[in-house]
Design a protein around this motif. Structure first.
Motif, mmCIF file in Angstrom:
data_model
loop_
_atom_site.group_PDB
_atom_site.id
_atom_site.type_symbol
_atom_site.label_atom_id
_atom_site.label_comp_id
_atom_site.label_asym_id
_atom_site.label_seq_id
_atom_site.Cartn_x
_atom_site.Cartn_y
_atom_site.Cartn_z
ATOM 1 N N LEU A 25 9.036 29.724 22.160
ATOM 2 C CA LEU A 25 9.046 28.891 20.874
ATOM 3 C C LEU A 25 8.760 29.378 19.481
ATOM 4 O O LEU A 25 9.485 28.983 18.687
ATOM 5 N N GLN A 26 8.218 30.889 19.572
ATOM 6 C CA GLN A 26 7.884 31.278 18.145
ATOM 7 C C GLN A 26 9.291 32.072 17.886
ATOM 8 O O GLN A 26 9.645 32.074 16.814
ATOM 9 N N SER A 27 10.115 32.362 19.054
ATOM 10 C CA SER A 27 11.377 33.075 18.540
ATOM 11 C C SER A 27 12.620 32.517 18.345
ATOM 12 O O SER A 27 13.711 32.738 17.872
ATOM 13 N N TYR A 28 12.468 31.212 18.966
ATOM 14 C CA TYR A 28 13.879 30.274 19.036
ATOM 15 C C TYR A 28 14.514 30.258 17.599
ATOM 16 O O TYR A 28 13.688 29.847 16.656
ATOM 17 N N ASN A 29 15.673 30.501 17.277
ATOM 18 C CA ASN A 29 16.395 30.157 16.110
ATOM 19 C C ASN A 29 16.954 28.871 15.990
ATOM 20 O O ASN A 29 18.288 28.719 16.177
ATOM 21 N N GLN A 30 16.042 27.578 15.668
ATOM 22 C CA GLN A 30 16.635 26.443 15.583
ATOM 23 C C GLN A 30 17.765 26.399 14.461
ATOM 24 O O GLN A 30 18.573 25.619 14.215
ATOM 25 N N PHE A 31 17.695 27.130 13.611
ATOM 26 C CA PHE A 31 18.645 27.217 12.344
ATOM 27 C C PHE A 31 19.901 27.830 12.746
ATOM 28 O O PHE A 31 20.911 27.711 11.766
ATOM 29 N N SER A 32 20.311 28.073 13.898
ATOM 30 C CA SER A 32 21.510 28.947 14.340
ATOM 31 C C SER A 32 22.552 27.504 14.266
ATOM 32 O O SER A 32 23.799 27.888 14.528
ATOM 33 N N GLU A 33 22.052 26.401 14.613
ATOM 34 C CA GLU A 33 22.833 25.217 14.741
ATOM 35 C C GLU A 33 22.935 24.406 13.653
ATOM 36 O O GLU A 33 22.095 24.688 12.735
ATOM 37 N N THR A 34 24.124 23.847 13.351
ATOM 38 C CA THR A 34 24.216 23.279 12.229
ATOM 39 C C THR A 34 23.383 21.884 12.287
ATOM 40 O O THR A 34 23.412 21.089 12.996
ATOM 41 N N SER A 35 22.266 22.101 11.294
ATOM 42 C CA SER A 35 21.129 20.862 11.077
ATOM 43 C C SER A 35 20.974 19.938 12.523
ATOM 44 O O SER A 35 21.207 18.933 12.812
ATOM 45 N N LEU A 36 19.918 20.821 13.236
ATOM 46 C CA LEU A 36 19.438 20.163 14.283
ATOM 47 C C LEU A 36 18.350 19.122 13.688
ATOM 48 O O LEU A 36 17.758 19.353 13.056
ATOM 49 N N LYS A 37 18.493 18.024 14.409
ATOM 50 C CA LYS A 37 17.479 16.929 14.073
ATOM 51 C C LYS A 37 16.007 17.063 14.705
ATOM 52 O O LYS A 37 15.162 17.104 14.363
ATOM 53 N N LYS A 38 16.093 17.638 16.050
ATOM 54 C CA LYS A 38 14.869 17.824 16.878
ATOM 55 C C LYS A 38 15.319 18.746 18.025
ATOM 56 O O LYS A 38 16.559 18.747 18.506
ATOM 57 N N TRP A 39 14.442 19.556 18.496
ATOM 58 C CA TRP A 39 14.597 20.281 19.798
ATOM 59 C C TRP A 39 13.341 20.595 20.498
ATOM 60 O O TRP A 39 12.251 20.271 19.951
#
Length: 136
Positions: A25-39
């Protein structure tokens, strides 16, 4: 004596599960995707890894596998950013998409790449060892 050993194993198992969950959870790079709304990323006490991504368009992607099916865990990148590459024995990774303009997909895979940030070598080694505990 057997009860103590059993309690110790459960305690170590529970600690590993919690640590894996927190680390990912701390390491996941949600910004690698173009604009994730939620994960939503989780690892269950039973050893199931799940990642659900929801995009602003409404498209959803879902990935799931049981850690006991892992063949290898590798890493590509630097300590700043990279990918943890999970490889399973066979097509053990569930891949699903919903609300995709190109059509919904249900498939299976042997490789899943998780984009991460701040994955130092020591942290990666600890994660690998904790994940391997679930294989037994």
């Amino acid at each position: 004596m057997a009860l103590t050993l059993s309690s110790w194993r459960f305690s170590k198992y529970e600690e590993s599960w919690e640590w894996i969950q927190r680390c990912l959870l701390q390491s996941y790079n949600q910004f690698s995707e173009t604009s994730l709304k939620k994960w939503d990323l989780s690892v269950s006490p039973e050893g199931f890894f799940r990642l659900k991504k929801i995009f602003p368009s409404g498209k959803q992607e879902y990935f799931s596998f049981n850690i006991s099916r892992l063949k290898d865990i590798s890493f590509k990148g630097s300590s700043d950013s990279g990918e943890i590459i999970f490889t399973t024995r066979e097509d053990d990774i569930i891949v699903q998409t919903y609300n995709d303009p190109h059509g919904n997909i249900d498939s299976m895979s042997t490789v899943f790449k998780l984009p991460v940030l701040g994955m130092e070598t020591q942290k990666l080694d600890s994660l690998r060892n904790a994940l391997l505990m679930f294989k037994h």
